[in-house]
Design an enzyme around this catalytic site. Structure first.
Site, PDB file in Angstrom:
ATOM      1  N   GLU A 167      82.888  23.264  45.224  1.00 20.12           N
ATOM      2  CA  GLU A 167      83.358  21.988  44.694  1.00 20.12           C
ATOM      3  C   GLU A 167      84.846  21.971  44.314  1.00 20.12           C
ATOM      4  O   GLU A 167      85.222  21.890  43.131  1.00 20.12           O
ATOM      5  CB  GLU A 167      82.519  21.586  43.492  1.00 20.12           C
ATOM      6  CG  GLU A 167      81.061  21.489  43.822  1.00 20.12           C
ATOM      7  CD  GLU A 167      80.223  20.911  42.697  1.00 20.12           C
ATOM      8  OE1 GLU A 167      80.707  20.793  41.566  1.00 20.12           O
ATOM      9  OE2 GLU A 167      79.056  20.559  42.970  1.00 20.12           O
ATOM     10  N   GLU A 355      73.341  22.498  46.651  1.00 20.58           N
ATOM     11  CA  GLU A 355      72.864  22.175  45.298  1.00 20.58           C
ATOM     12  C   GLU A 355      72.239  20.781  45.275  1.00 20.58           C
ATOM     13  O   GLU A 355      72.831  19.840  45.801  1.00 20.58           O
ATOM     14  CB  GLU A 355      74.004  22.174  44.258  1.00 20.58           C
ATOM     15  CG  GLU A 355      74.465  23.524  43.834  1.00 20.58           C
ATOM     16  CD  GLU A 355      75.592  23.449  42.810  1.00 20.58           C
ATOM     17  OE1 GLU A 355      75.642  22.498  42.002  1.00 20.58           O
ATOM     18  OE2 GLU A 355      76.476  24.333  42.844  1.00 20.58           O
TER      19      GLU A 355
HETATM   20  O1  LIG Z   1      75.886  19.985  36.602  1.00 23.26           O
HETATM   21  C1  LIG Z   1      74.970  20.741  37.316  1.00 23.26           C
HETATM   22  C2  LIG Z   1      75.687  21.613  38.345  1.00 23.26           C
HETATM   23  C3  LIG Z   1      76.534  22.723  37.723  1.00 23.26           C
HETATM   24  O2  LIG Z   1      75.767  23.490  36.831  1.00 23.26           O
HETATM   25  C4  LIG Z   1      77.078  23.579  38.870  1.00 23.26           C
HETATM   26  O3  LIG Z   1      77.759  24.737  38.410  1.00 23.26           O
HETATM   27  C5  LIG Z   1      78.049  22.776  39.717  1.00 23.26           C
HETATM   28  O4  LIG Z   1      78.214  23.348  41.002  1.00 23.26           O
HETATM   29  C6  LIG Z   1      77.622  21.346  39.815  1.00 23.26           C
HETATM   30  N1  LIG Z   1      78.257  20.386  40.467  1.00 23.26           N
HETATM   31  C7  LIG Z   1      77.623  19.237  40.189  1.00 23.26           C
HETATM   32  C8  LIG Z   1      78.061  17.913  40.697  1.00 23.26           C
HETATM   33  N2  LIG Z   1      79.391  17.682  40.319  1.00 23.26           N
HETATM   34  C9  LIG Z   1      79.811  17.461  39.015  1.00 23.26           C
HETATM   35  C10 LIG Z   1      80.264  16.227  38.657  1.00 23.26           C
HETATM   36  C11 LIG Z   1      80.728  16.019  37.368  1.00 23.26           C
HETATM   37  C12 LIG Z   1      80.743  17.040  36.449  1.00 23.26           C
HETATM   38  C13 LIG Z   1      80.289  18.299  36.830  1.00 23.26           C
HETATM   39  C14 LIG Z   1      79.810  18.507  38.117  1.00 23.26           C
HETATM   40  C15 LIG Z   1      76.572  19.468  39.384  1.00 23.26           C
HETATM   41  N3  LIG Z   1      76.575  20.796  39.173  1.00 23.26           N
END
Ligand SMILES: OC[C@@H]1[C@@H](O)[C@H](O)[C@@H](O)c2nc(CNc3ccccc3)cn21
Length: 450
Positions: A167, A355
């Site tokens: 990401e 994911e």
């Molecule tokens: O938030 C759940 C997971 C996180 O624990 C992972 O480490 C990460 O790869 C992850 N990315 C997202 C989607 N993107 C996102 C958008 C806003 C804030 C944080 C993550 C969700 N998640």
């Protein structure tokens, strides 16, 4: 029982985690601090000051955790490697740090579980940040390539799926622009500089990977992608959705797959950040070097209406769907739309959902179980969307649930549980939630039953 959705026999069923979120042992075997160690210890940055100091103590409990993977029956396990364990100081390789990952991979191989390794999942070594702001410093590319090359040398063909970055949107926009993640800057020009250097580091690592000719291994990148929908059929709302899509998705998809940043966003951003003087001759050729697969992290969609006063001319509008504990709207049909759009506009390469998952209020009931029906429903509905895409010829090769176990949820600390395995942080006891038992059956059947 009729099958609701059938998947190919070789479909890669997995679960995912990341180093800082589960390992703990932050001072062990030569590891030095990452920017998340620093950020989480900074007043007010994380829920109740939670840190990854202990997390799920996976560094010591990895054998038990791999045994749980075997019990669930996953075919693959996506984890990330902690850069500060491998290079605790600039240029100083730490073999003891690498040894942990060699032992983890060995446990996985013993159980025929395919390791999928993310090279960078946000835990930048503090020493790199201290040298000109980490990803703001173009030298970060050199540091990253040295780190990635050492991983390729030491772990190479033991890892069939290599993911350069998790990401880039989060490690740049959320971290240097919005400030919610480490290092907590709020400067949009910095965010775009960081994004550019992260993308460049991706391209340079892919080139290094190709030169090493690692048999049987593939390399790709994981992007978090959020489809943007207009709140109405009004032209201005459609324009808002175009900018929201550029902000979240096209700013990363276009350089990787088309070799250019999107024109409309360049024009919009130039009014905010001035010159794109950090983009050098040849950079976009490097960023767009061919990869073997795309990792897609999907959680939710956005719905936007036009807002003259906002930078992106877009304001989020709540959707009609149910929400998870993160407040994210549940929209499985948007995953189908996203996959179709990627196939139509970007790539015919293999894709993996690296994911997908949800946080819900989980509690251990009298029977010692966690009856997380909402999470089963969430995963089932998104798998149905994935199956529909595959059924139409879509090149989707696998699905990794986020997450294997409850873990450190960044700024939310341990207040949000995404795992299919419950973690009692006071005892470190693991409990397979009903979703893990359900996922086990899905994997055995290569399909979902209603
Ligand atoms: O938030 C759940 C997971 C996180 O624990 C992972 O480490 C990460 O790869 C992850 N990315 C997202 C989607 N993107 C996102 C958008 C806003 C804030 C944080 C993550 C969700 N998640």
């Amino acid at each position: 029982m009729i099958k609701l959705a059938k998947f190919p026999r070789d479909f890669v069923w997995g679960t995912a985690t990341s180093s800082y979120q589960i390992e703990g042992a932050v001072n062990e075997d030569g590891r030095t601090p990452s920017i998340w160690d620093t950020f989480s210890k900074t007043e007010g940055k994380t829920y109740k000051g939670h840190t990854g100091d202990v997390a799920c103590d996976h560094y010591h409990r990895y054998k038990e955790d791999v045994e749980i993977l075997k019990e669930i029956g996953v075919k693959a396990y996506r984890f990330s490697i902690a850069w500060p364990r491998i290079f605790p100081e600039e240029g100083k390789y730490n073999p003891k740090g690498m040894d942990f990952y060699k032992k983890l991979i060995d446990e996985l191989q013993k159980r025929d579980i395919v390791p999928a390794a993310t090279i960078y999942h946000w835990d930048l070594p503090q020493w790199a940040y201290d040298k000109g702001g980490g990803w703001l410093n173009r030298e970060s590319i050199k540091w990253y390539v040295e780190y990635a090359t050492k991983l390729f040398e030491e772990l190479g063909d033991a890892i069939p799926l290599w993911i350069t970055h998790n990401e880039p949107w989060c490690s740049s926009i959320l971290s240097y622009g919005i400030g919610e993640h480490a290092p907590g800057h709020k400067n949009y020009r910095e965010a775009l500089i960081a994004a550019h250097h992260i993308l460049l580091s991706h391209g340079e690592a892919v080139k290094a990977f190709r030169e090493m000719n690692i048999k049987g291994s593939k390399i790709g990148i994981t992007l978090n992608l959020t489809p943007a929908y207009p709140a109405s059929e009004k032209e201005e709302d459609k324009l808002a959705a175009q900018y929201a899509d550029g902000f979240a998705n096209r700013w990363f998809l276009d350089p990787i797959f088309k070799g250019n940043y999107p024109e409309d966003m360049m024009e919009l951003y130039s009014k905010i950040i001035g010159e794109f003087d950090f983009i050098k001759e040849g950079d976009l050729e490097t960023i767009s070097v061919p990869i073997d697969f795309l990792g897609v992290n999907y959680y939710t969609r956005s719905i936007v209406k036009y807002d003259e006063d906002s930078m992106l001319k877009a304001e989020n509008v709540p959707g009609p769907g149910k929400r998870t504990e993160m407040g994210w709207e549940i929209s499985p049909e948007s995953l189908y739309d996203l996959l179709k759009r990627l196939d139509r506009e970007y790539t015919k390469l293999p894709m993996y959902i690296t994911e997908n998952g949800a946080a819900f209020k989980d509690e251990v009931t009298e029977d010692g179980r966690v009856h997380d029906d909402e999470r089963i429903e969430y995963i089932k509905e998104h798998l149905k969307a994935a199956a529909k895409f595959i059924g139409e010829g879509g090149n989707l090769k696998g699905y990794f649930v986020w997450s294997l176990m409850d873990n450190f949820e960044w700024a939310h600390g341990y207040s949000k549980r995404f795992g299919i395995v419950y973690v009692d942080y006071t005892t470190q006891k693991r409990i397979l939630k009903d979703s893990a038992l359900w996922y086990k059956e899905v994997i055995l059947d290569d399909g979902i039953e209603d």
